[in-house]
Scaffold this motif. Structure first.
Motif, PDB file in Angstrom:
ATOM      1  N   ARG A   2     -18.650 -25.359 -60.310  1.00  0.00           N
ATOM      2  CA  ARG A   2     -18.840 -24.904 -61.613  1.00  0.00           C
ATOM      3  C   ARG A   2     -18.986 -26.144 -62.504  1.00  0.00           C
ATOM      4  NH1 ARG A   2     -14.664 -21.351 -65.368  1.00  0.00           N
ATOM      5  NH2 ARG A   2     -15.842 -21.467 -67.161  1.00  0.00           N
ATOM      6  N   SER A   3     -19.836 -26.097 -63.251  1.00  0.00           N
ATOM      7  CA  SER A   3     -20.542 -27.057 -64.260  1.00  0.00           C
ATOM      8  C   SER A   3     -20.822 -28.424 -63.826  1.00  0.00           C
ATOM      9  CB  SER A   3     -19.080 -27.513 -65.218  1.00  0.00           C
ATOM     10  OG  SER A   3     -18.674 -26.352 -65.968  1.00  0.00           O
ATOM     11  N   GLU A  48     -22.296 -21.414 -65.068  1.00  0.00           N
ATOM     12  CA  GLU A  48     -22.106 -22.606 -65.675  1.00  0.00           C
ATOM     13  C   GLU A  48     -22.968 -23.858 -65.172  1.00  0.00           C
ATOM     14  OE1 GLU A  48     -20.224 -22.644 -68.425  1.00  0.00           O
ATOM     15  OE2 GLU A  48     -19.874 -20.928 -68.407  1.00  0.00           O
ATOM     16  N   ASN A  49     -23.800 -23.712 -64.185  1.00  0.00           N
ATOM     17  CA  ASN A  49     -24.663 -24.701 -63.469  1.00  0.00           C
ATOM     18  C   ASN A  49     -25.815 -24.630 -64.259  1.00  0.00           C
ATOM     19  OD1 ASN A  49     -22.930 -23.348 -60.998  1.00  0.00           O
ATOM     20  ND2 ASN A  49     -23.052 -25.470 -61.043  1.00  0.00           N
ATOM     21  N   LYS A  50     -25.949 -25.425 -65.392  1.00  0.00           N
ATOM     22  CA  LYS A  50     -27.135 -25.058 -66.517  1.00  0.00           C
ATOM     23  C   LYS A  50     -28.622 -25.611 -65.893  1.00  0.00           C
ATOM     24  CE  LYS A  50     -26.294 -29.287 -69.028  1.00  0.00           C
ATOM     25  NZ  LYS A  50     -25.880 -29.780 -70.340  1.00  0.00           N
ATOM     26  N   ASN A  51     -28.636 -26.179 -64.599  1.00  0.00           N
ATOM     27  CA  ASN A  51     -30.006 -26.667 -64.081  1.00  0.00           C
ATOM     28  C   ASN A  51     -30.114 -26.173 -63.078  1.00  0.00           C
ATOM     29  OD1 ASN A  51     -30.950 -28.520 -66.247  1.00  0.00           O
ATOM     30  ND2 ASN A  51     -29.215 -29.853 -65.695  1.00  0.00           N
ATOM     31  N   LEU A  52     -29.386 -25.071 -62.421  1.00  0.00           N
ATOM     32  CA  LEU A  52     -29.644 -24.441 -61.027  1.00  0.00           C
ATOM     33  C   LEU A  52     -30.981 -23.668 -61.097  1.00  0.00           C
ATOM     34  CD1 LEU A  52     -28.350 -24.310 -58.166  1.00  0.00           C
ATOM     35  CD2 LEU A  52     -27.208 -22.220 -59.123  1.00  0.00           C
ATOM     36  N   GLU A  53     -31.802 -23.753 -59.888  1.00  0.00           N
ATOM     37  CA  GLU A  53     -32.925 -23.261 -59.861  1.00  0.00           C
ATOM     38  C   GLU A  53     -32.756 -22.055 -58.759  1.00  0.00           C
ATOM     39  OE1 GLU A  53     -36.157 -25.668 -59.350  1.00  0.00           O
ATOM     40  OE2 GLU A  53     -35.307 -26.888 -61.059  1.00  0.00           O
ATOM     41  N   PHE A  86     -17.259 -29.545 -55.471  1.00  0.00           N
ATOM     42  CA  PHE A  86     -17.895 -30.656 -55.339  1.00  0.00           C
ATOM     43  C   PHE A  86     -17.668 -31.290 -56.806  1.00  0.00           C
ATOM     44  CE2 PHE A  86     -21.764 -32.727 -56.716  1.00  0.00           C
ATOM     45  CZ  PHE A  86     -22.526 -33.239 -55.453  1.00  0.00           C
ATOM     46  N   PRO A  87     -17.253 -32.606 -56.978  1.00  0.00           N
ATOM     47  CA  PRO A  87     -16.769 -33.081 -58.318  1.00  0.00           C
ATOM     48  C   PRO A  87     -17.947 -32.792 -59.469  1.00  0.00           C
ATOM     49  CG  PRO A  87     -16.313 -34.625 -56.741  1.00  0.00           C
ATOM     50  CD  PRO A  87     -17.121 -33.511 -55.978  1.00  0.00           C
ATOM     51  N   ARG A  88     -17.237 -32.339 -60.574  1.00  0.00           N
ATOM     52  CA  ARG A  88     -18.425 -31.838 -61.495  1.00  0.00           C
ATOM     53  C   ARG A  88     -19.235 -33.054 -61.871  1.00  0.00           C
ATOM     54  NH1 ARG A  88     -16.110 -29.981 -67.512  1.00  0.00           N
ATOM     55  NH2 ARG A  88     -18.265 -30.176 -68.706  1.00  0.00           N
ATOM     56  N   VAL A 100     -26.500  -5.548 -53.198  1.00  0.00           N
ATOM     57  CA  VAL A 100     -25.869  -6.116 -54.417  1.00  0.00           C
ATOM     58  C   VAL A 100     -26.359  -7.481 -54.956  1.00  0.00           C
ATOM     59  CG1 VAL A 100     -23.600  -6.692 -55.529  1.00  0.00           C
ATOM     60  CG2 VAL A 100     -23.645  -5.097 -53.571  1.00  0.00           C
ATOM     61  N   LEU A 101     -26.837  -7.583 -56.114  1.00  0.00           N
ATOM     62  CA  LEU A 101     -27.357  -8.778 -56.788  1.00  0.00           C
ATOM     63  C   LEU A 101     -26.090  -9.541 -57.090  1.00  0.00           C
ATOM     64  CD1 LEU A 101     -30.564  -9.495 -59.093  1.00  0.00           C
ATOM     65  CD2 LEU A 101     -28.401 -10.778 -59.296  1.00  0.00           C
ATOM     66  N   LEU A 102     -25.672 -10.810 -56.528  1.00  0.00           N
ATOM     67  CA  LEU A 102     -24.605 -11.341 -56.801  1.00  0.00           C
ATOM     68  C   LEU A 102     -24.656 -12.487 -57.582  1.00  0.00           C
ATOM     69  CD1 LEU A 102     -23.539 -12.124 -53.044  1.00  0.00           C
ATOM     70  CD2 LEU A 102     -22.616 -10.425 -54.811  1.00  0.00           C
ATOM     71  N   SER A 103     -25.670 -13.370 -57.774  1.00  0.00           N
ATOM     72  CA  SER A 103     -25.930 -14.352 -58.792  1.00  0.00           C
ATOM     73  C   SER A 103     -27.470 -14.586 -59.255  1.00  0.00           C
ATOM     74  CB  SER A 103     -25.224 -15.585 -58.178  1.00  0.00           C
ATOM     75  OG  SER A 103     -25.373 -16.612 -59.092  1.00  0.00           O
ATOM     76  N   PHE A 104     -27.847 -14.623 -60.193  1.00  0.00           N
ATOM     77  CA  PHE A 104     -29.149 -15.023 -60.750  1.00  0.00           C
ATOM     78  C   PHE A 104     -29.212 -16.429 -61.482  1.00  0.00           C
ATOM     79  CE2 PHE A 104     -32.804 -15.543 -63.418  1.00  0.00           C
ATOM     80  CZ  PHE A 104     -33.800 -14.998 -62.630  1.00  0.00           C
ATOM     81  N   PRO A 105     -29.558 -17.565 -60.719  1.00  0.00           N
ATOM     82  CA  PRO A 105     -29.255 -18.755 -61.041  1.00  0.00           C
ATOM     83  C   PRO A 105     -30.116 -19.171 -62.499  1.00  0.00           C
ATOM     84  CG  PRO A 105     -30.221 -19.001 -58.842  1.00  0.00           C
ATOM     85  CD  PRO A 105     -30.247 -17.624 -59.411  1.00  0.00           C
TER      86      PRO A 105
END
Length: 486
Positions: free
Chosen positions: A230-231, A253-258, A203-205, A281-286
């Motif tokens: 990313r980003s 690096e997704n600074k607005n991801l909820e 997905f283009p930055r 396994v906790l993989l990612s916490f936005p």
């Protein structure tokens, strides 16, 4: 005389008042004409600034950019563009059969094809042609577009089969375009997939995320490439497809991801927090998920840097957690551990192993400028990384080992070991980017192993006076400022 002076003063005041009340002189407006060199016409623009880049079209060519000279010898014009006088701009194009002349290629002799390796120009459009030097161009290297690139669109020839995916390096990149129908790739709304949409490339930055920042992967997608999102600052909610089974991304690096939502059989989402399907396994916490979070009762592992860059303040573990992998650059103020956990314990919000032999994590945003370690024998990987408030750390003499990146990017000023330290090993990465450090006070009479050949450290390392020359000799291969202590 006095009367004359008063009159002069009044006159000056009136002049200043009139000047202050007069309207500002408007900025000069100029005309900007566009010579499209065979492309579709662009109307003349009259004003003080040209906000957006007009794009003409020409069959068999892709617009490269505007220049102030017809020979294209000056630097390409950037937008918004402020003319300095009556101006004419000239369009330059890229022949789609040839591609950008600034692309460098590598030849794969075994496969008899070329790899588009590096683009060194400054065009907003980059065209990778079908062929180069008579051979097909089949691959795009990850370094094609660099971090300083102005490229917005990447045009791909029909022979491109494989794309390495680090397009997040290009800050203005917003669209993929296929020159022809491809048997290997597909593009939908500027987003890149493989032909059957089972593999999601990128997905283009800089692409706008429509629908209020919500993007939903097609159910056909099985694999999401590394750094695919990313980003992407516009991404607020990501919905995985029901068949998505592999995603190699921590989303830090997704600074607005909820939220990351999952409805399929391969992943589970706890109010936007991503787990594996078994919820172990906790993989990612936005980054923007919540300020306080309690692990699911089934959680046994937290993946490394699952909480990186997260705005979370308080993390409550559970009784089942067995693996707390290193985390850095969170906003944590405390980590809470229930008494029933067999692997970890927390004291005043700081995380240790159950036996209190190793400090695992000192929360980066924990308040207080001073902290004293007691009893532990090891400082864990990333244990104090990114600490924001801690300035002075006192370390108990029993500590034998400082692990990788222990003080990475920490704001510490001074670290002091208690007298008669038993320190044996300092990892060579322990103090990388610890730029606020001023003094490390070591008290071990035998110099610890410090396997960092060529490592340069700017702060003072104070050592026992009786061991000064032993340290000088033992660490002669390092660029250190060793200071004789008491």
């Amino acid at each position: 005389m006095k009367k004359a002076c008063v009159c002069v003063a009044i006159l000056i005041a009136l002049v200043l008042l009139v000047a202050g009340c007069s309207e500002r002189v408007p900025e000069t407006e100029y005309s900007v004409k566009f010579v499209t060199n065979g492309g579709t016409k662009i109307a003349e623009i009259f004003g003080t600034i040209v906000t957006d880049c007009p794009v003409p079209e020409l069959d068999g060519y892709v617009f490269e950019g505007w220049y102030e000279d017809s020979d294209f010898k000056t630097e390409q014009v950037t937008f918004p563009y402020t003319p300095q006088g009556q101006t004419t701009l000239y369009a330059k194009y890229i022949n789609v059969a040839v591609g950008n002349e600034e692309i460098k290629y590598d030849y794969d002799a075994e496969g008899e094809y070329y790899i588009a390796k590096k683009y060194s120009g400054n065009s907003i459009n980059v065209v990778v042609p079908d062929t180069y030097a008579g051979k097909p161009v089949k691959k795009i290297a990850s370094g094609l577009l660099g971090v300083t690139s102005r490229t917005e669109r990447l045009y791909l020839g029909e022979n491109v089969e494989k794309i390495e995916t680090n397009f997040y390096l290009c800050p203005k990149f917003n669209e993929f375009i296929l020159l022809k129908n491809s048997e290997f790739l597909s593009v939908e709304d500027g987003v890149l997939y493989d032909k059957n949409k089972t593999f999601f490339y990128c997905f283009p930055r800089n692409k706008t995320v429509s629908n209020g920042g919500i993007f939903t992967l097609p159910d056909t997608v099985k694999t999401v490439a590394e750094n695919a999102f990313r980003s992407v600052d516009g991404l607020r909610i990501l919905n995985l497809g029901e068949n998505t089974e592999s995603i190699d991304e921590d989303f830090s690096e997704n600074k607005n991801l909820e939220k990351i939502n999952a409805s399929g059989r391969f992943y589970y989402s706890d109010n936007g927090v991503l787990y594996n399907a078994e919820k172990t396994v906790l993989l990612s916490f936005p980054v923007k998920n919540s300020k306080n979070y309690t692990l699911l009762s089934t959680t046994e592992e937290i993946r490394e840097n699952a909480f990186r860059n997260a705005e979370i303040l308080t993390l409550a573990l559970n009784s089942s957690l067995k693996i707390f992998n290193p985390q850095d650059n969170t906003n944590l103020t405390e980590i809470v551990v229930p008494s029933g956990n067999d692997c970890y314990v927390s004291v005043d919000g700081v995380l240790y192993d159950k036996g209190m032999t190793e400090i695992i994590k000192y929360p980066e945003n924990k308040q207080g400028e001073k902290f004293t370690l007691f009893g532990v024998k090891s400082i864990g990987k990333n244990a104090f990384a990114f600490c924001k408030n801690l300035k002075i750390l006192t370390i108990n003499k029993e500590v034998e080992n400082i692990k990788q990146f222990a003080f990475f990017n920490a704001r510490l000023n001074e670290i002091i070991f208690e007298k008669d330290s038993e320190l044996k090993v300092i990892d060579d990465t322990a103090f990388i980017m610890a730029d606020d450090m001023q003094n490390l006070v070591l008290t071990a009479t035998v110099p610890p192993e410090f396997d960092g050949e060529g490592l340069e450290i700017e702060f003072n390392i104070t050592v026992p006076a009786e061991s000064y020359y032993a340290y000088i000799d033992a660490w002669s291969y390092l660029y250190l400022r060793i200071v004789k202590g008491e």
